[in-house]
Design a protein around this motif. Structure first.
Motif, PDB file in Angstrom:
ATOM      1  N   ASN A 133       4.821  -2.277   4.498  1.00 41.47           N
ATOM      2  CA  ASN A 133       3.703  -1.843   5.339  1.00 41.47           C
ATOM      3  C   ASN A 133       2.770  -0.996   4.475  1.00 41.47           C
ATOM      4  O   ASN A 133       2.999   0.193   4.261  1.00 41.47           O
ATOM      5  CB  ASN A 133       4.220  -1.046   6.533  1.00 41.47           C
ATOM      6  CG  ASN A 133       3.119  -0.739   7.543  1.00 41.47           C
ATOM      7  OD1 ASN A 133       1.968  -0.509   7.185  1.00 41.47           O
ATOM      8  ND2 ASN A 133       3.492  -0.732   8.818  1.00 41.47           N
ATOM      9  N   ALA A 135      -0.300   0.218   4.740  1.00 41.85           N
ATOM     10  CA  ALA A 135      -0.986   1.387   5.301  1.00 41.85           C
ATOM     11  C   ALA A 135      -0.017   2.554   5.480  1.00 41.85           C
ATOM     12  O   ALA A 135      -0.346   3.707   5.155  1.00 41.85           O
ATOM     13  CB  ALA A 135      -1.626   1.015   6.640  1.00 41.85           C
ATOM     14  N   GLU A 136       1.173   2.265   5.970  1.00 42.30           N
ATOM     15  CA  GLU A 136       2.159   3.322   6.187  1.00 42.30           C
ATOM     16  C   GLU A 136       2.596   3.960   4.878  1.00 42.30           C
ATOM     17  O   GLU A 136       2.675   5.193   4.766  1.00 42.30           O
ATOM     18  CB  GLU A 136       3.375   2.750   6.923  1.00 42.30           C
ATOM     19  CG  GLU A 136       4.481   3.757   7.192  1.00 42.30           C
ATOM     20  CD  GLU A 136       5.704   3.130   7.826  1.00 42.30           C
ATOM     21  OE1 GLU A 136       6.724   3.834   7.943  1.00 42.30           O
ATOM     22  OE2 GLU A 136       5.647   1.933   8.192  1.00 42.30           O
ATOM     23  N   ILE A 137       2.890   3.124   3.870  1.00 44.28           N
ATOM     24  CA  ILE A 137       3.329   3.660   2.577  1.00 44.28           C
ATOM     25  C   ILE A 137       2.210   4.454   1.911  1.00 44.28           C
ATOM     26  O   ILE A 137       2.455   5.519   1.315  1.00 44.28           O
ATOM     27  CB  ILE A 137       3.802   2.513   1.652  1.00 44.28           C
ATOM     28  CG1 ILE A 137       4.992   1.787   2.281  1.00 44.28           C
ATOM     29  CG2 ILE A 137       4.168   3.038   0.279  1.00 44.28           C
ATOM     30  CD1 ILE A 137       6.183   2.697   2.539  1.00 44.28           C
ATOM     31  N   TYR A 138       0.970   3.982   2.035  1.00 44.35           N
ATOM     32  CA  TYR A 138      -0.158   4.704   1.436  1.00 44.35           C
ATOM     33  C   TYR A 138      -0.282   6.094   2.059  1.00 44.35           C
ATOM     34  O   TYR A 138      -0.487   7.098   1.352  1.00 44.35           O
ATOM     35  CB  TYR A 138      -1.453   3.916   1.633  1.00 44.35           C
ATOM     36  CG  TYR A 138      -2.680   4.620   1.082  1.00 44.35           C
ATOM     37  CD1 TYR A 138      -2.974   4.591  -0.276  1.00 44.35           C
ATOM     38  CD2 TYR A 138      -3.516   5.331   1.938  1.00 44.35           C
ATOM     39  CE1 TYR A 138      -4.082   5.253  -0.779  1.00 44.35           C
ATOM     40  CE2 TYR A 138      -4.628   5.988   1.450  1.00 44.35           C
ATOM     41  CZ  TYR A 138      -4.913   5.954   0.083  1.00 44.35           C
ATOM     42  OH  TYR A 138      -6.010   6.608  -0.415  1.00 44.35           O
ATOM     43  N   ASN A 139      -0.156   6.166   3.371  1.00 40.64           N
ATOM     44  CA  ASN A 139      -0.254   7.465   4.049  1.00 40.64           C
ATOM     45  C   ASN A 139       0.876   8.397   3.614  1.00 40.64           C
ATOM     46  O   ASN A 139       0.671   9.610   3.478  1.00 40.64           O
ATOM     47  CB  ASN A 139      -0.218   7.266   5.564  1.00 40.64           C
ATOM     48  CG  ASN A 139      -1.480   6.616   6.089  1.00 40.64           C
ATOM     49  OD1 ASN A 139      -2.551   6.738   5.490  1.00 40.64           O
ATOM     50  ND2 ASN A 139      -1.362   5.906   7.208  1.00 40.64           N
ATOM     51  N   LYS A 140       2.054   7.843   3.387  1.00 39.62           N
ATOM     52  CA  LYS A 140       3.165   8.674   2.918  1.00 39.62           C
ATOM     53  C   LYS A 140       2.900   9.207   1.520  1.00 39.62           C
ATOM     54  O   LYS A 140       3.178  10.376   1.221  1.00 39.62           O
ATOM     55  CB  LYS A 140       4.463   7.862   2.929  1.00 39.62           C
ATOM     56  CG  LYS A 140       5.029   7.606   4.323  1.00 39.62           C
ATOM     57  CD  LYS A 140       6.359   6.883   4.250  1.00 39.62           C
ATOM     58  CE  LYS A 140       6.966   6.724   5.632  1.00 39.62           C
ATOM     59  NZ  LYS A 140       8.295   6.062   5.582  1.00 39.62           N
ATOM     60  N   SER A 143       0.397  12.025   1.551  1.00 36.35           N
ATOM     61  CA  SER A 143       0.725  13.194   2.371  1.00 36.35           C
ATOM     62  C   SER A 143       0.973  14.416   1.488  1.00 36.35           C
ATOM     63  O   SER A 143       1.150  14.314   0.273  1.00 36.35           O
ATOM     64  CB  SER A 143       1.962  12.903   3.229  1.00 36.35           C
ATOM     65  OG  SER A 143       3.111  12.783   2.408  1.00 36.35           O
ATOM     66  N   GLN A 148       9.340  11.703   0.790  1.00 40.57           N
ATOM     67  CA  GLN A 148       9.117  10.661   1.790  1.00 40.57           C
ATOM     68  C   GLN A 148      10.022   9.468   1.475  1.00 40.57           C
ATOM     69  O   GLN A 148      10.074   9.012   0.332  1.00 40.57           O
ATOM     70  CB  GLN A 148       7.661  10.182   1.791  1.00 40.57           C
ATOM     71  CG  GLN A 148       6.657  11.166   2.343  1.00 40.57           C
ATOM     72  CD  GLN A 148       6.725  11.277   3.853  1.00 40.57           C
ATOM     73  OE1 GLN A 148       7.318  10.441   4.531  1.00 40.57           O
ATOM     74  NE2 GLN A 148       6.107  12.324   4.393  1.00 40.57           N
TER      75      GLN A 148
END
Length: 581
Positions: A133, A135-140, A143, A148
């Protein structure tokens, strides 16, 4: 002599002295001084380099010692390393075959504050983990946290490929992964764990409830191998049972099917299947239908199998004997309802004939003799109205009318009005055949002495003897013919229950079951099967229990009885031998 003259004399003497002591051709002394000066400078430079390197290595060595003695950093989002590595005990069947075990694996994590370029890191990881995913990994990775999780439980190949990418701020933590060699074979019994290796269903959850989860929570578990947990399950019989259930469900295009094999003397469950099921190695794939354990966590109106308990109740009360007869010529009309027989004989029937022809009228009249209070008390005593006690966490409480009236007692007598679990029905059926002892079911090995200590006498031995006779009678002369297996003396009772559709009973949708025991002259095992809404080319209503659930019992017994050590007997007295050349 003037001052200037004296100076000139001194100068001339000095010149004469210098010239007298040197030879014009001797130049070695100035060169030797230069060479010695250069040599000293070289030694100084080498010394400086040596000291510099020694200082650097001392610093590195000192830091290594410091890191070695330092305590590991704790991160709020994860547990300690030894918690993550904590072992779970292997789960074995009664013969030592592995049902569940731990294997070592690694999980991928990131330290976002060390990530140089989040976009590049996500792009590189996607080449190894294509279903990532993004988008999810990029946001992590962007952060502000210091830890993470990116992906749990990688394969060795994935770990190797990610290592080759050389992404700074990415690392791996060793973990344990639960592996189930049999896949879905015993999924509802064994259960499964979550990504943190914590049991959340079946015997896996039971193990945690025995204290393993509490120990893990306070950090007292370790990587040490634990004593395995042995179950009462026989993997060979379990595989046979599942094979028969899956085949029947496909053959009759039903909604669900299931079965259980139980030792009537100890209460041990040898095999239990609820289908649809799921692969505990990939539990999420079965979340829609497969997680539902219909054998212990689903309640159903069990139909005419309940006539076994009504008959046993009447016999045990002393108000009815096998020689008694009841008038089944006319339907019973009560409270705006008409109770009639599916295959009515329209005559007076003896108790064995009522059992053989599965007469609703005759069964209702036997229940009426005992009375409403006695009826409710008997079903409670035999364990059909209260929540079953066993190791599995997934156990549903039976349902019954809030207030028992005569109409309720009549319909409950032939299996409508009370919903209970199929496993409970098998447990109560075992009490009818084993001499009258109700034994709580167990998925753990249990000795005969332990079973005796845990048993409760619920009916007279004479009542149990009569019920064995009726089970055998029905298999020879009644609806249980399709469950017979040559040499194994099977007895049983069918149950075809109309299902409730839109608040009304529908004769086009059936819940079929068959309750059996073998060898019926001295029962060792109870077998119960069910099939939900079986369909045939003649319509749903034509798919009766005698043609659907009973053949399942036959196939299970014929294949598993030899493995269970039950010797066949042939001939009228059982003394004949089957010789194969």
């Amino acid at each position: 002599m003037s001052f200037l003259s004296r100076i000139m004399v001194v100068k001339s003497k000095a010149h004469f002295s210098a010239g007298g002591n040197n030879h014009p051709g001797d130049l070695s002394i100035p060169f030797q001084g230069t060479r010695k000066k250069s040599s000293n400078q070289a030694r100084s430079r080498v010394a400086i380099v040596i000291v510099s390197f020694a200082a650097v290595y001392c610093v590195i060595g000192g830091r290594l010692v410091q890191y070695g003695l330092a305590k590991p950093d704790t991160v709020s989002s994860i547990g300690r390393a030894d918690n993550l590595m904590a072992s779970r005990p292997d789960i074995l069947d009664r013969n030592g075959e592995i049902l569940a075990t731990d294997i070592r694996t690694v999980s991928l994590y990131a330290e976002p504050h060390k990530i140089v370029d989040a976009d590049e890191a996500v792009e590189q990881l996607s080449t190894v983990l294509p279903n990532l995913n993004v988008a999810e990994i990029y946001n992590k990775l962007k952060s502000k946290s210091r830890f993470q999780w990116l992906r749990r439980q990688l394969t060795p190949k994935q770990q190797s490929e990610i290592l080759a990418l050389g992404i700074p701020g990415i690392g791996f933590r060793p973990e344990k992964r639960r592996f189930y060699p049999g896949g879905a074979t015993a999924s509802h019994i064994v259960g499964h764990v979550n990504v943190d290796n914590r049991g959340i269903a079946g015997m896996e959850r039971w193990i945690d409830n025995q204290g393993l989860a509490d120990l893990a929570a306070i950090g007292m578990t370790s990587d040490a191998k634990l004593e395995p947990v042995k179950l009462s399950i026989d993997l060979r019989v379990q595989n046979i049972l599942r094979d028969v259930v899956v085949d029947a469900m496909g053959k009759f295009k039903s909604l669900a099917a299931g079965g259980v094999v139980m030792d009537v003397k100890t209460g041990e469950i040898l095999a239990m299947v609820s289908y649809p099921d799921y692969d505990p190695n990939k539990p999420a794939d079965g979340a829609k239908e497969g997680w539902m354990n219909r054998m212990s966590n689903g309640t159903f109106e069990m139909g005419s199998t309940f006539k076994s308990f009504t008959t046993a109740m009447a016999l045990d009360s002393g108000k009815v004997t096998l020689k008694d007869s009841f008038d089944a010529r006319f339907p019973i009309r009560i409270g705006g309802f008409t109770i009639k027989d599916f295959h009515g004989k329209h005559r007076v029937l003896t108790v064995p004939e009522i059992f053989q022809y599965s007469s609703n009228i005759g069964t209702a009249k036997m229940a009426d003799i005992v009375g409403i209070a006695g009826h409710k008390e008997f079903l409670t005593r035999i364990g059909l109205l209260s929540k079953m006690q066993t190791e599995l966490p997934e156990v549903k409480t039976p349902s019954q009318p809030r207030e028992w009236k005569k109409i309720n007692s009549i319909t409950i007598s032939f299996g409508h009005g009370v919903s209970t679990t199929p496993l409970q029905t098998a447990v109560a059926g075992a009490a009818l055949l084993n001499g009258g002892h109700l034994i709580e079911p167990t998925f753990l090995p249990r000795t005969a002495q332990e079973a005796e200590a845990a048993s409760t006498t619920v009916i007279k031995k004479s009542t149990s003897d009569d019920m064995r006779f009726l089970f055998r009678w029905n298999a020879v002369n009644g609806s249980g013919k399709n469950a017979r297996v040559p040499g194994y003396n099977v007895g049983g009772k069918t149950g075809t229950a109309d299902k409730v559709v839109n608040g009304r009973y529908s004769n086009a949708a059936n819940f079929n079951a068959f309750l059996a025991g073998f060898p019926i002259d001295d029962p060792r095992y109870v077998v119960l099967t069910f099939i939900d809404e079986p369909k045939t080319d003649k319509g749903n209503g034509a798919a009766l229990a005698g043609n659907t659930a009973a053949p399942m019992v036959r196939d299970i017994i014929s294949r598993s009885a030899p493995l269970l050590g039950v010797e066949p007997k042939f001939g009228e007295d059982g003394s004949a031998l089957l010789v194969s050349y």
